[in-house]
Enzyme design. Structure first.
Site, mmCIF file in Angstrom:
data_model
loop_
_atom_site.group_PDB
_atom_site.id
_atom_site.type_symbol
_atom_site.label_atom_id
_atom_site.label_comp_id
_atom_site.label_asym_id
_atom_site.label_seq_id
_atom_site.Cartn_x
_atom_site.Cartn_y
_atom_site.Cartn_z
ATOM 1 N N GLY A 15 -3.069 8.110 -4.043
ATOM 2 C CA GLY A 15 -2.521 9.360 -4.552
ATOM 3 C C GLY A 15 -1.227 9.761 -3.855
ATOM 4 O O GLY A 15 -0.816 9.153 -2.868
ATOM 5 N N ASP A 16 -0.576 10.753 -4.398
ATOM 6 C CA ASP A 16 0.603 11.381 -3.784
ATOM 7 C C ASP A 16 0.799 12.680 -4.562
ATOM 8 O O ASP A 16 -0.137 13.139 -5.240
ATOM 9 C CB ASP A 16 1.838 10.463 -3.877
ATOM 10 C CG ASP A 16 3.018 10.983 -3.050
ATOM 11 O OD1 ASP A 16 2.928 10.948 -1.816
ATOM 12 O OD2 ASP A 16 4.021 11.463 -3.623
ATOM 13 N N ASN B 212 -2.672 19.022 -1.266
ATOM 14 C CA ASN B 212 -3.656 18.312 -0.444
ATOM 15 C C ASN B 212 -3.301 18.342 1.045
ATOM 16 O O ASN B 212 -4.139 18.674 1.882
ATOM 17 C CB ASN B 212 -3.759 16.865 -0.949
ATOM 18 C CG ASN B 212 -4.623 16.012 -0.051
ATOM 19 O OD1 ASN B 212 -4.123 15.296 0.794
ATOM 20 N ND2 ASN B 212 -5.939 16.113 -0.204
ATOM 21 N N LYS C 49 0.876 -1.182 0.000
ATOM 22 C CA LYS C 49 0.000 0.000 0.000
ATOM 23 C C LYS C 49 0.903 1.218 0.000
ATOM 24 O O LYS C 49 1.847 1.300 0.804
ATOM 25 C CB LYS C 49 -0.866 -0.029 1.273
ATOM 26 C CG LYS C 49 -1.790 1.135 1.411
ATOM 27 C CD LYS C 49 -3.188 0.779 0.938
ATOM 28 C CE LYS C 49 -4.026 1.989 0.604
ATOM 29 N NZ LYS C 49 -3.821 2.518 -0.767
ATOM 30 N N SER D 261 -6.895 5.508 3.941
ATOM 31 C CA SER D 261 -6.946 4.653 2.756
ATOM 32 C C SER D 261 -7.277 3.226 3.161
ATOM 33 O O SER D 261 -8.052 2.533 2.491
ATOM 34 C CB SER D 261 -5.593 4.654 2.033
ATOM 35 O OG SER D 261 -5.488 5.786 1.205
ATOM 36 N N LYS E 234 5.334 1.811 -3.183
ATOM 37 C CA LYS E 234 5.205 3.182 -3.720
ATOM 38 C C LYS E 234 5.423 3.098 -5.221
ATOM 39 O O LYS E 234 6.073 2.181 -5.710
ATOM 40 C CB LYS E 234 6.272 4.094 -3.089
ATOM 41 C CG LYS E 234 5.982 5.564 -3.228
ATOM 42 C CD LYS E 234 5.020 6.079 -2.163
ATOM 43 C CE LYS E 234 4.638 7.524 -2.417
ATOM 44 N NZ LYS E 234 3.855 8.095 -1.321
ATOM 45 N N GLN F 7 7.387 3.820 3.794
ATOM 46 C CA GLN F 7 5.980 3.413 3.862
ATOM 47 C C GLN F 7 5.799 2.130 4.680
ATOM 48 O O GLN F 7 4.767 1.952 5.334
ATOM 49 C CB GLN F 7 5.461 3.208 2.429
ATOM 50 C CG GLN F 7 3.949 3.188 2.297
ATOM 51 C CD GLN F 7 3.322 4.571 2.233
ATOM 52 O OE1 GLN F 7 3.848 5.458 1.575
ATOM 53 N NE2 GLN F 7 2.213 4.766 2.921
ATOM 54 N N LYS G 25 5.627 3.325 8.292
ATOM 55 C CA LYS G 25 4.447 4.173 8.479
ATOM 56 C C LYS G 25 3.190 3.314 8.546
ATOM 57 O O LYS G 25 2.359 3.457 9.436
ATOM 58 C CB LYS G 25 4.341 5.155 7.307
ATOM 59 C CG LYS G 25 3.151 6.073 7.387
ATOM 60 C CD LYS G 25 2.927 6.832 6.104
ATOM 61 C CE LYS G 25 4.161 7.603 5.690
ATOM 62 N NZ LYS G 25 3.846 8.580 4.634
ATOM 63 N N THR H 294 -4.824 13.341 5.597
ATOM 64 C CA THR H 294 -3.405 13.512 5.943
ATOM 65 C C THR H 294 -3.208 14.807 6.731
ATOM 66 O O THR H 294 -2.541 14.823 7.774
ATOM 67 C CB THR H 294 -2.528 13.490 4.679
ATOM 68 O OG1 THR H 294 -2.854 12.324 3.932
ATOM 69 C CG2 THR H 294 -1.059 13.463 5.025
#
Ligand code: NDP
Length: 444
Positions: A165-166, A240, A90, A376, A126, A111, A114, A209
């Site tokens: 998204g990113d 964002n 993810k 997410s 990623k 990630q 996290k 976020t």
């Protein structure tokens, strides 16, 4: 030489020309020393650090698409599936001209920890491309996204790998990618998160976020006898994360006075007007000069400078390595007492060290910005249940997760004799769960 140093050397030698990946591995492994030293014989025999720093797989592919003039353009696509010990891969998809394999690997590596910190069952990955959505028409963005998915679909799935998204990938891009996945695979499944509300998205994912950053910051301040109310806040970015961090900071009584994009920054001593910022960035997709033109109290400056403003709290929410040693010195000199990272690795290692040495409370991104991926994962749960939860329900869960993350990292830092060092705490708390799962699953 100790095990940690051996592995750092090995990673640098094996992955030349990837400075961001080296930096992330160094930052994580160095702070894991207390746990590694306590388990050195086992970890060495199991080659645990070598395995955790080597992605499960790296996928690199050509993304050809046709622009509005009929010219064929070629970009490079990436997906790094780093570690799925605790759940499906993810992590977001970054669309930005600076994207290369080293940047995707740094983000995928971070990630892992996290996602583990969220206490939800998600592994680390990623992806992205060197495509720049800025200045492209909707049709060009769609052509790129469809071509990107024509290759990516082979490697992802609701129980396999769930991108999101990113930077550069918002609701528009996710929509085009989801549509193409559905067309190719013929299945309607939660293969991407950050989807629109009419087709499986979660309420509060857009805000998650930025809101999560403030929930964690609030808890960190509370546990240190401080408060957000009445404080001046410097924020970088205008995307964002930054927009919803500013919004939540205001709801908590703080006063954000800055924001920035890749060309300049705003100082607005009256406090940022969020509705105007959203209009400029989310609707018009314009530069911050338009914000300044519409707001008499705002000053626009070219280039960088957000961290030179006097503030109590700093929230870097733009991109990696945007807060260096000189910026950290300026923040300390101006009386800033807390820095919480909304972006991924926005603070350099030297700057982090300087802030911590000067008793600035420092919340690292892998904990402070985990609200996005946590929500997410809540979107994945709703998709699996075929249900949609209310905004209040998702927001309450998000807040609970962020408060819990803070206490987990605070406890881990204390347990290993580093009370108040939330970098060490976050890395150890995130690592332990993944390490135990990897050991339990054998050599694979
Ligand atoms: P957006 O694309 O929405 O916004 C990024 C913002 O940062 C824009 O204002 C952009 O300016 C600015 N920016 C990007 N690159 C640079 C650069 N090289 N120099 C200066 N400014 C730059 O992205 P997000 O807000 O989603 O992401 C911001 C950060 O937060 C990233 O590090 C991302 O990985 C991280 N993050 C995001 C999550 C999410 O849910 N969105 C979750 C967790 C982390 P411009 O518009 O001019 O490009």
């Amino acid at each position: 030489m100790g095990y940690v140093d051996e592995v750092i050397e090995r990673v640098i030698a094996k992955n030349p020309g990837e400075p961001e990946f080296h930096q992330a591995v160094k930052e994580v492994l160095e702070s894991l020393r207390p746990v590694v030293e306590a388990n050195e014989a086992l970890y060495r025999r199991e080659a645990l650090l070598e395995r955790i720093t080597e992605p499960d797989r790296q996928i690199k592919f050509r993304v050809p698409w046709v622009d509005d003039k009929g010219q064929v353009q070629v970009n490079t696509g990436y997906r790094v599936q780093f570690n799925n010990a605790i759940g499906p891969y993810k992590g977001g998809l970054r669309l930005h001209p600076s994207v290369n394999v080293g940047i995707i690997k740094f983000l995928g590596f971070e990630q892992i920890f996290k996602n583990s910190l969220t206490s939800l069952p998600i592994g680390g990955g990623k992806g992205g491309s060197d495509f720049d959505p800025k200045g492209k028409s909707d049709r060009e963005v769609m052509a790129f996204c469809q071509s990107f998915m024509n290759e990516l679909y082979k490697y992802i799935g609701a129980d396999e790998d769930v991108p999101a998204g990113d930077i550069g990938t918002g609701a528009r891009e996710i929509g085009y990618m989801f549509g193409q996945y559905k067309k190719i695979r013929g299945v309607y499944e939660g293969v991407l998160t950050g989807k629109g509300l009419s087709y499986g998205g979660s309420l509060a994912r857009t805000e998650a976020t930025g809101y999560g950053l403030l929930y964690l910051t609030e808890e960190m301040l509370k546990c240190n006898g401080k408060d957000i109310a009445g404080k001046t806040i410097a924020v970088s970015g205008a995307g964002n994360v930054a927009i919803y961090a500013i919004q939540k900071a205001q709801q908590l009584g703080g006063k954000p006075v800055t924001c920035s994009d890749s060309t300049g920054w705003i100082y607005d001593p009256e406090g940022i007007d969020v509705a105007l910022l959203k209009e400029v960035k989310e609707v018009k997709r314009a530069r911050l000069t338009e914000y300044a033109a519409a707001r008499p109290s705002a000053q626009y400056h070219e280039g960088k400078g957000v961290w030179s403003v006097k503030c109590d709290i700093a929230l870097p929410c733009a991109t990696q390595n945007e807060l260096g040693l000189d910026d950290a010195k300026a923040l300390v000199a101006n009386g800033c007492f807390a820095v919480a990272e909304g972006a991924n690795m926005p603070t350099t290692m030297e700057a982090t060290k300087y802030l911590q040495e000067n008793k600035v409370l420092f919340a690292p991104g892998k904990a402070a910005n985990a609200g996005g991926v946590a929500t997410s994962a809540l979107e994945m749960s709703q998709n699996s249940e075929r249900l949609s939860w209310s905004f209040a329900e998702v927001d309450a869960k998000l807040k609970g997760i962020m408060v819990n993350i803070f206490h987990n990292l605070d406890d881990a830092a204390k347990k290993y004799g580093h009370a108040g060092d939330y970098v060490v705490g976050a890395n150890i708390a995130g690592f332990e769960k993944v390490a135990n799962a990897m050991l339990a699953q054998g050599v694979c």
